[in-house]
Design an enzyme around this catalytic site. Structure first.
Site, PDB file in Angstrom:
ATOM      1  N   GLY A  65     -10.827  24.055   3.181  1.00 49.35           N
ATOM      2  CA  GLY A  65     -12.023  24.747   3.969  1.00 49.35           C
ATOM      3  C   GLY A  65     -11.566  26.304   4.463  1.00 49.35           C
ATOM      4  N   GLU A 171     -18.491  14.408   6.646  1.00 50.73           N
ATOM      5  CA  GLU A 171     -17.166  13.969   7.518  1.00 50.73           C
ATOM      6  C   GLU A 171     -17.502  14.444   8.874  1.00 50.73           C
ATOM      7  N   TYR A 173     -18.380  16.959  10.544  1.00 49.14           N
ATOM      8  CA  TYR A 173     -18.220  18.467  10.967  1.00 49.14           C
ATOM      9  C   TYR A 173     -19.630  19.183  11.527  1.00 49.14           C
ATOM     10  N   ARG A 221     -22.132  19.781   0.274  1.00 48.79           N
ATOM     11  CA  ARG A 221     -21.617  18.508   0.290  1.00 48.79           C
ATOM     12  C   ARG A 221     -22.383  17.357   1.415  1.00 48.79           C
ATOM     13  N   HIS A 259     -14.981  11.563  10.238  1.00 47.63           N
ATOM     14  CA  HIS A 259     -13.711  11.523  10.556  1.00 47.63           C
ATOM     15  C   HIS A 259     -13.585  10.400  11.691  1.00 47.63           C
ATOM     16  N   CYS A 344      -1.945   6.856  -1.041  1.00 51.08           N
ATOM     17  CA  CYS A 344      -0.924   6.472   0.013  1.00 51.08           C
ATOM     18  C   CYS A 344      -1.172   7.544   1.214  1.00 51.08           C
ATOM     19  N   GLN A 346       0.703  10.033   2.000  1.00 52.03           N
ATOM     20  CA  GLN A 346       2.052  10.043   2.606  1.00 52.03           C
ATOM     21  C   GLN A 346       2.221  11.393   2.767  1.00 52.03           C
ATOM     22  N   CYS A 348       0.098  14.109   1.527  1.00 48.49           N
ATOM     23  CA  CYS A 348      -0.824  15.020   1.409  1.00 48.49           C
ATOM     24  C   CYS A 348      -1.575  15.118   2.779  1.00 48.49           C
ATOM     25  N   LYS A 428      -2.323  -2.768  -2.096  1.00 50.18           N
ATOM     26  CA  LYS A 428      -1.367  -1.667  -2.814  1.00 50.18           C
ATOM     27  C   LYS A 428      -0.983  -1.823  -4.388  1.00 50.18           C
ATOM     28  N   LYS A 572      11.412  -2.922  20.314  1.00 50.78           N
ATOM     29  CA  LYS A 572      11.040  -1.559  21.180  1.00 50.78           C
ATOM     30  C   LYS A 572       9.689  -2.064  21.790  1.00 50.78           C
ATOM     31  N   LYS A 575       3.332   0.257  20.966  1.00 58.26           N
ATOM     32  CA  LYS A 575       2.476  -0.596  19.982  1.00 58.26           C
ATOM     33  C   LYS A 575       3.195  -0.484  18.537  1.00 58.26           C
ATOM     34  N   ALA A 669       9.345   6.331  -0.488  1.00 59.78           N
ATOM     35  CA  ALA A 669       9.373   6.722  -1.748  1.00 59.78           C
ATOM     36  C   ALA A 669       9.161   8.072  -1.852  1.00 59.78           C
TER      37      ALA A 669
HETATM   38  P1  FAD Z   1      15.215   1.261  -4.773  1.00 62.47           P
HETATM   39  O1  FAD Z   1      13.962   1.185  -5.158  1.00 62.47           O
HETATM   40  O2  FAD Z   1      15.809   0.095  -3.803  1.00 62.47           O
HETATM   41  O3  FAD Z   1      15.935   0.856  -6.143  1.00 62.47           O
HETATM   42  C1  FAD Z   1      17.152   0.677  -6.125  1.00 62.47           C
HETATM   43  C2  FAD Z   1      17.454   0.039  -7.839  1.00 62.47           C
HETATM   44  O4  FAD Z   1      18.690   0.350  -8.021  1.00 62.47           O
HETATM   45  C3  FAD Z   1      17.110  -1.278  -7.806  1.00 62.47           C
HETATM   46  O5  FAD Z   1      16.225  -1.255  -8.820  1.00 62.47           O
HETATM   47  C4  FAD Z   1      18.540  -2.083  -8.183  1.00 62.47           C
HETATM   48  O6  FAD Z   1      18.454  -3.228  -9.070  1.00 62.47           O
HETATM   49  C5  FAD Z   1      19.335  -0.981  -8.768  1.00 62.47           C
HETATM   50  N1  FAD Z   1      20.796  -1.278  -8.435  1.00 62.47           N
HETATM   51  C6  FAD Z   1      21.269  -1.273  -7.387  1.00 62.47           C
HETATM   52  N2  FAD Z   1      22.921  -1.330  -7.601  1.00 62.47           N
HETATM   53  C7  FAD Z   1      22.937  -0.960  -9.014  1.00 62.47           C
HETATM   54  C8  FAD Z   1      24.113  -1.513  -9.904  1.00 62.47           C
HETATM   55  N3  FAD Z   1      25.291  -1.434  -9.605  1.00 62.47           N
HETATM   56  N4  FAD Z   1      23.602  -1.225 -11.239  1.00 62.47           N
HETATM   57  C9  FAD Z   1      22.643  -1.188 -11.708  1.00 62.47           C
HETATM   58  N5  FAD Z   1      21.442  -1.049 -11.015  1.00 62.47           N
HETATM   59  C10 FAD Z   1      21.652  -1.260  -9.624  1.00 62.47           C
HETATM   60  N6  FAD Z   1       7.605   3.471   0.256  1.00 62.47           N
HETATM   61  C11 FAD Z   1       6.604   4.153   0.531  1.00 62.47           C
HETATM   62  O7  FAD Z   1       6.783   5.460   0.462  1.00 62.47           O
HETATM   63  N7  FAD Z   1       5.118   3.988   0.837  1.00 62.47           N
HETATM   64  C12 FAD Z   1       4.930   2.576   0.770  1.00 62.47           C
HETATM   65  O8  FAD Z   1       3.857   2.158   0.730  1.00 62.47           O
HETATM   66  C13 FAD Z   1       5.936   1.744   0.673  1.00 62.47           C
HETATM   67  N8  FAD Z   1       5.779   0.432   0.616  1.00 62.47           N
HETATM   68  C14 FAD Z   1       6.783  -0.463   0.504  1.00 62.47           C
HETATM   69  C15 FAD Z   1       6.396  -1.861   0.453  1.00 62.47           C
HETATM   70  C16 FAD Z   1       7.557  -2.851   0.368  1.00 62.47           C
HETATM   71  C17 FAD Z   1       6.956  -4.311   0.353  1.00 62.47           C
HETATM   72  C18 FAD Z   1       8.726  -2.412   0.206  1.00 62.47           C
HETATM   73  C19 FAD Z   1       9.846  -3.319  -0.049  1.00 62.47           C
HETATM   74  C20 FAD Z   1       9.177  -1.134   0.223  1.00 62.47           C
HETATM   75  C21 FAD Z   1       8.172  -0.279   0.099  1.00 62.47           C
HETATM   76  N9  FAD Z   1       8.417   1.049   0.240  1.00 62.47           N
HETATM   77  C22 FAD Z   1       7.453   2.093   0.385  1.00 62.47           C
HETATM   78  C23 FAD Z   1       9.680   1.528   0.021  1.00 62.47           C
HETATM   79  C24 FAD Z   1      10.291   2.210  -1.192  1.00 62.47           C
HETATM   80  O9  FAD Z   1       9.778   1.099  -2.241  1.00 62.47           O
HETATM   81  C25 FAD Z   1      11.545   2.678  -0.989  1.00 62.47           C
HETATM   82  O10 FAD Z   1      11.671   3.733  -0.140  1.00 62.47           O
HETATM   83  C26 FAD Z   1      12.013   3.138  -2.588  1.00 62.47           C
HETATM   84  O11 FAD Z   1      11.852   2.322  -3.428  1.00 62.47           O
HETATM   85  C27 FAD Z   1      13.320   3.483  -2.467  1.00 62.47           C
HETATM   86  O12 FAD Z   1      13.723   4.097  -3.690  1.00 62.47           O
HETATM   87  P2  FAD Z   1      15.345   4.112  -4.273  1.00 62.47           P
HETATM   88  O13 FAD Z   1      15.131   4.531  -5.471  1.00 62.47           O
HETATM   89  O14 FAD Z   1      16.185   4.722  -3.254  1.00 62.47           O
HETATM   90  O15 FAD Z   1      15.881   2.515  -4.110  1.00 62.47           O
HETATM   91  P1  NAP Z   2      11.782   0.196   9.452  1.00 56.53           P
HETATM   92  O1  NAP Z   2      10.437   0.878   9.265  1.00 56.53           O
HETATM   93  O2  NAP Z   2      12.895   1.137   9.606  1.00 56.53           O
HETATM   94  O3  NAP Z   2      11.655  -0.965  10.249  1.00 56.53           O
HETATM   95  C1  NAP Z   2      12.611  -1.980  10.666  1.00 56.53           C
HETATM   96  C2  NAP Z   2      11.999  -2.822  11.674  1.00 56.53           C
HETATM   97  O4  NAP Z   2      13.179  -3.688  12.025  1.00 56.53           O
HETATM   98  C3  NAP Z   2      11.695  -2.140  12.814  1.00 56.53           C
HETATM   99  O5  NAP Z   2      10.357  -2.555  13.603  1.00 56.53           O
HETATM  100  C4  NAP Z   2      12.773  -2.293  13.960  1.00 56.53           C
HETATM  101  O6  NAP Z   2      12.204  -2.374  15.103  1.00 56.53           O
HETATM  102  C5  NAP Z   2      13.295  -3.529  13.424  1.00 56.53           C
HETATM  103  N1  NAP Z   2      14.850  -3.772  13.532  1.00 56.53           N
HETATM  104  C6  NAP Z   2      15.839  -2.905  13.070  1.00 56.53           C
HETATM  105  N2  NAP Z   2      16.955  -3.155  13.484  1.00 56.53           N
HETATM  106  C7  NAP Z   2      16.811  -4.581  13.799  1.00 56.53           C
HETATM  107  C8  NAP Z   2      17.966  -5.513  14.214  1.00 56.53           C
HETATM  108  N3  NAP Z   2      19.245  -5.121  14.301  1.00 56.53           N
HETATM  109  N4  NAP Z   2      17.267  -6.725  14.537  1.00 56.53           N
HETATM  110  C9  NAP Z   2      16.078  -6.725  14.889  1.00 56.53           C
HETATM  111  N5  NAP Z   2      15.365  -6.010  14.354  1.00 56.53           N
HETATM  112  C10 NAP Z   2      15.408  -4.875  13.983  1.00 56.53           C
HETATM  113  O7  NAP Z   2      12.021  -0.283   7.825  1.00 56.53           O
HETATM  114  P2  NAP Z   2      11.283  -1.161   6.939  1.00 56.53           P
HETATM  115  O8  NAP Z   2      10.101  -1.812   7.528  1.00 56.53           O
HETATM  116  O9  NAP Z   2      12.010  -2.090   6.476  1.00 56.53           O
HETATM  117  O10 NAP Z   2      10.687  -0.347   6.009  1.00 56.53           O
HETATM  118  C11 NAP Z   2      11.553   0.431   4.946  1.00 56.53           C
HETATM  119  C12 NAP Z   2      11.082   1.845   4.703  1.00 56.53           C
HETATM  120  O11 NAP Z   2       9.952   1.497   3.553  1.00 56.53           O
HETATM  121  C13 NAP Z   2      10.295   2.419   5.958  1.00 56.53           C
HETATM  122  O12 NAP Z   2      11.110   3.435   6.288  1.00 56.53           O
HETATM  123  C14 NAP Z   2       8.903   2.869   5.306  1.00 56.53           C
HETATM  124  O13 NAP Z   2       8.920   4.145   5.434  1.00 56.53           O
HETATM  125  C15 NAP Z   2       8.906   2.364   3.997  1.00 56.53           C
HETATM  126  N6  NAP Z   2       7.638   1.778   4.123  1.00 56.53           N
HETATM  127  C16 NAP Z   2       6.515   2.501   3.984  1.00 56.53           C
HETATM  128  C17 NAP Z   2       5.447   1.721   3.899  1.00 56.53           C
HETATM  129  C18 NAP Z   2       4.005   2.774   4.099  1.00 56.53           C
HETATM  130  O14 NAP Z   2       3.119   2.179   4.269  1.00 56.53           O
HETATM  131  N7  NAP Z   2       4.014   4.014   3.981  1.00 56.53           N
HETATM  132  C19 NAP Z   2       5.337   0.434   3.992  1.00 56.53           C
HETATM  133  C20 NAP Z   2       6.398  -0.254   3.659  1.00 56.53           C
HETATM  134  C21 NAP Z   2       7.563   0.295   3.627  1.00 56.53           C
HETATM  135  P3  NAP Z   2      12.865  -2.728  16.514  1.00 56.53           P
HETATM  136  O15 NAP Z   2      14.153  -2.190  16.271  1.00 56.53           O
HETATM  137  O16 NAP Z   2      12.050  -2.103  17.397  1.00 56.53           O
HETATM  138  O17 NAP Z   2      13.246  -4.054  16.674  1.00 56.53           O
HETATM  139 FE1  SF4 Z   3      -2.133  10.639  -3.712  1.00 56.38          FE
HETATM  140 FE2  SF4 Z   3       0.194  11.904  -3.861  1.00 56.38          FE
HETATM  141 FE3  SF4 Z   3      -1.448  12.158  -1.727  1.00 56.38          FE
HETATM  142 FE4  SF4 Z   3      -0.197   9.771  -2.157  1.00 56.38          FE
HETATM  143  S1  SF4 Z   3       0.588  11.754  -1.666  1.00 56.38           S
HETATM  144  S2  SF4 Z   3      -2.465   9.908  -1.653  1.00 56.38           S
HETATM  145  S3  SF4 Z   3      -0.140   9.847  -4.446  1.00 56.38           S
HETATM  146  S4  SF4 Z   3      -1.958  12.834  -3.728  1.00 56.38           S
END
Ligand code: FAD
Ligand code: NAP
Ligand code: SF4
Length: 683
Positions: A65, A171, A173, A221, A259, A344, A346, A348, A428, A572, A575, A669
């Site tokens: 815009g 939206e 506006y 629009r 919005h 997501c 995240q 954009c 998801k 912590k 909220k 990610a």
């Molecule tokens: P990982 O995804 O952890 O991958 C590591 C890989 O290394 C694994 O496949 C493992 O098997 C492999 N590995 C480890 N050691 C070895 C070895 N020695 N040899 C061979 N292979 C090995 N992120 C977002 O941005 N948005 C979301 O909405 C979001 N939602 C999530 C929801 C859930 C439930 C979870 C669990 C995570 C979510 N995340 C989200 C977080 C996101 O998935 C992670 O930040 C991301 O996957 C990290 O990528 P990575 O490549 O660093 O590691």
């Molecule tokens: P996180 O966002 O860092 O949250 C961890 C949680 O655990 C916090 O609520 C924290 O709150 C608590 N915690 C930390 N240390 C602790 C301890 N020692 N004892 C008890 N509680 C503890 O991590 P996550 O939820 O595991 O997610 C991992 C990453 O994946 C995140 O960084 C996130 O960006 C990504 N992810 C993103 C989405 C999304 O929708 N964008 C969805 C899923 C995951 P307190 O310390 O206050 O207790």
């Molecule tokens: Fe789509 Fe990329 Fe925006 Fe996520 S960040 S909503 S994948 S355009």
């Protein structure tokens, strides 16, 4: 276009004759604010961004815009088009698009009371819930001035070489603010009966048409579904659509929800093509092309929408951040190679709200086309990437695309890392698409994939690699609470729960309320059932209705009962979910609230016993509370996994850490893919 694609997407890829000009297909790239609009010095970047998408085959693109005057700014010093000098600066954009045989329209966006600045104006002095600034109520002369500003902006757009403009009338506006009585309290010719309230957009379009001539695209629009209690009725929407058509609009594009609406409209948990039923309703009422929108991210979905007569065109916006080549890939019959937008927000929309340049979680090149390029490597290297999560997938495919000999290892039997858990969360489902994309990308770039292979430092050192990338991710943080060992059967990790290794009882407490705590809560309250896959249920859950029956298209939400009772806890104060995405956090919070998830902040975890979890509150450990639950699920963050690093360094290898292996705190990610891609672009 190849024959397979032509028969697969005949409606989507059909040209559209607008009389004075022809669009090569039915695809409109919807307006997105990238953050590059606001300074002319960024226009060369914007030009490269649009040129890439024009090359990718989009029929018509719309810019982010631009305000027609200072009063219409979204925020102070936001982009505006008000002078011939400014128009000349846009030439770099329009020339770049035309050089690629593309077409582009400039969006004229007047924020009205959504303006985040003290100069904001509106129909009446009614503050919006999303800006702290109360707008100034316009005098009749003031309204005329705004109309003239719109018209001048359209003339300047033509001067700048644009093929048309989009008048932003959705939206919530400026224009919308005149259409509804809770913002428009006027008693002059711009207020009162709907015929008066809709005079503003009709005047804008008719005077604009007169000024720009017949051979210039004017997209209007229109908000078909306001999703606010005082929104327009269906009869009013139809009246406006007909009025705008008569006034000279070329195309009607659709907007869904103000919005300030409390209904998600574009998040990943919104069903695909969730709002095309509303354009279908309008289709028989107007004769100009009607464009539908929202959560359409795949060519087969777009084709289906057009084939079933819901619209004449499809607007997709974020899908073109994710993949500039979307249309060409569909046209070549290679839809499986499209890098799909997962909705997501995240990188954009969340970036836009933080005043950062927009990009894309799955495509970090978006809006960075001038600096992040995957050019052929000067010297072919042998590269090992350990871990096929998002970081390793991005790094290995970019490195291979550049010509390196890349070996990708994962201990698991499938690629994806943590995305294999993310994709199981109700709402998801789109995360499956990223994995599908990478399977194809591994194949097309020639990455040598070794699954079921746990790599050791010795194996890596023996492999003779020039570079070793550790993308080994994270391990869930282990925490200690008295009584845990004695009641080990009660305490689970989120990994056990999401991978189905453990069954959770009727009452569960989640320790940790970060992204994963919220996702596990969604998983547990839905018990494998996702409203995202059932439009009728999703509409019930969020209270979306037909505006022909309910003004604004909203009713009281009727969520189904949760599958179990869930408590979501954090140490912590404040909220829970405060760290979630700016544009999606409220959706997660509202969704869990609807499922009666109880949250507790400021807790101390005192002990686990046969009855459940004992907590206290605050520094003085007051007010003990026993939360009686069958299971306690630990979602307490992660630690980096990089045990291979010391031995590799000692062995003299070139080692790089990416993704969670580098830093687990605040990992997502977006960072993993960005870091992996950028490293691989340099190797
Ligand atoms: P990982 O995804 O952890 O991958 C590591 C890989 O290394 C694994 O496949 C493992 O098997 C492999 N590995 C480890 N050691 C070895 C070895 N020695 N040899 C061979 N292979 C090995 N992120 C977002 O941005 N948005 C979301 O909405 C979001 N939602 C999530 C929801 C859930 C439930 C979870 C669990 C995570 C979510 N995340 C989200 C977080 C996101 O998935 C992670 O930040 C991301 O996957 C990290 O990528 P990575 O490549 O660093 O590691
Ligand atoms: P996180 O966002 O860092 O949250 C961890 C949680 O655990 C916090 O609520 C924290 O709150 C608590 N915690 C930390 N240390 C602790 C301890 N020692 N004892 C008890 N509680 C503890 O991590 P996550 O939820 O595991 O997610 C991992 C990453 O994946 C995140 O960084 C996130 O960006 C990504 N992810 C993103 C989405 C999304 O929708 N964008 C969805 C899923 C995951 P307190 O310390 O206050 O207790
Ligand atoms: Fe789509 Fe990329 Fe925006 Fe996520 S960040 S909503 S994948 S355009």
């Amino acid at each position: 276009m190849n024959a397979v694609a032509a028969s697969t997407y005949p409606h989507l890829l059909a040209p559209l004759d607008l009389g004075f000009t022809r669009l090569k297909n039915r695809v409109l790239m919807g307006s997105m604010h990238t953050g590059l609009e606001d300074r002319a010095k960024n226009f060369p970047r914007l030009a490269a961004y649009f040129a890439e998408r024009a090359r990718g085959g989009v029929g018509l693109m719309v810019t982010g815009g631009f305000a027609p005057n200072v009063a219409g700014w979204v925020s102070p010093f936001a982009g505006r088009l008000t002078t011939s000098t400014a128009a000349r600066e846009h030439r770099v954009i329009t020339d770049a698009v035309h050089a690629e045989d593309g077409k582009i329209a400039l969006q004229i966006l007047h924020a009205g009371r959504y303006g985040y600045h003290p100069l904001a104006v509106s129909a009446s002095r009614v503050k919006s819930p999303i800006s702290p600034f109360a707008p100034r109520a316009l005098s009749s002369r003031g309204v005329e001035q705004q109309i003239r500003a719109y018209v001048r902006c359209a003339q300047l757009s033509r001067e700048a070489g644009y093929d048309g403009v989009e008048v932003m009338g959705s939206e919530g506006y400026f224009i919308n603010q005149f259409l509804v009585t809770h913002v428009n309290k006027r008693e002059d010719r711009w207020g009162g009966a709907y015929a008066n309230r809709m005079r503003l957009p009709v005047e804008i379009v008719s005077r604009m048409r007169e000024a720009v001539g017949r051979d210039f695209i004017i997209i209007y629009r229109i908000s078909l579904l306001d999703l606010i209690p005082d929104g327009q009725t269906w009869d009013e929407v139809v009246m406006l659509a007909k009025g705008v058509e008569k006034a000279g609009a070329t195309i009607l594009n659709t907007g869904i929800g103000w919005h300030e609406a409390r209904v998600p409209t574009i998040a990943t948990s919104v069903p695909r093509a969730a709002f095309t039923w509303i354009t279908q309703k309008l289709k028989s009422e107007v004769s100009i092309p009607l464009c539908t929108t929202n959560r359409i991210n795949a060519p087969e979905v777009a084709e289906q929408v057009l084939a079933s007569g819901h619209a004449d065109m499809i607007s997709m916006a974020r899908p073109f951040l994710a993949d500039a080549d979307f249309v060409n890939k569909a046209a070549r019959g290679q839809a499986q190679d499209i890098n799909t937008c997962i909705g997501c927000n995240q990188a954009c929309l969340d970036h836009t709200f933080k005043l950062k340049t927009a990009t894309c979680l799955v495509n970090p090149r978006a809006c960075h086309e001038t600096e992040l390029n995957y050019t052929p490597a000067a010297r072919k290297k042998k590269i090992a990437v350990v871990g096929a999560g998002p970081a390793g997938l991005a790094a290995s495919t970019v490195a291979a695309e550049r010509g390196h000999d890349v070996h990708l290892f994962d201990a698991a039997s499938a690629i994806g890392g943590q995305f294999n858990m993310a994709k199981l969360i109700p709402g998801k489902e789109e995360f499956h698409e990223t994995l599908r994309y990478f399977v194809r990308k591994i194949d097309s770039t020639g990455v040598k994939l070794h699954l079921d292979t746990t790599m050791t430092a010795d194996a890596l050192l023996a492999g003779g690699y020039d570079e070793i990338l550790l993308a080994t991710g994270v391990t869930p943080r282990r925490i200690r609470i008295p009584g845990m060992d004695e009641h080990a059967d009660k305490v689970l990790s989120y990994v056990d729960v999401l991978t189905g290794q453990a069954k959770v009882g009727a009452r569960a407490a989640l320790i940790g309320a970060g992204g994963i705590g919220f996702d596990v809560a969604e998983f547990l309250v839905h018990e494998g059932h996702s409203p995202t896959l059932d439009l009728a249920e999703w509409m019930k859950e969020w209270g979306v209705a037909d505006p022909a029956t309910f003004r604004g298209g909203v009713v009281r939400p009727q969520p189904s009962a949760p599958a179990r009772e869930v408590f979501l806890l954090q140490r912590k104060a404040g909220k829970p979910g405060a760290g979630l995405g700016k544009t999606t956090g409220w959706i997660h919070r509202a969704s869990l609230q609807a499922k009666k998830v109880q949250t507790r902040s400021g807790v101390n975890y005192e002990s686990v016993d046969a009855r459940g979890l004992l907590v206290s509150y605050g520094e003085k450990r007051e007010k003990a509370e026993l939360i009686e639950v069958d299971h306690i699920v630990i979602c307490a963050g992660q630690e980096p996994r990089r045990e291979l690093q010391p031995s590799l360094l000692a062995g003299g290898a070139n080692v790089h850490l990416i993704g969670g292996a580098d830093k687990a705190a605040e990992l997502d990610a977006k960072r993993a893919i960005d870091q992996g891609s950028r490293l691989a672009a340099r190797l």
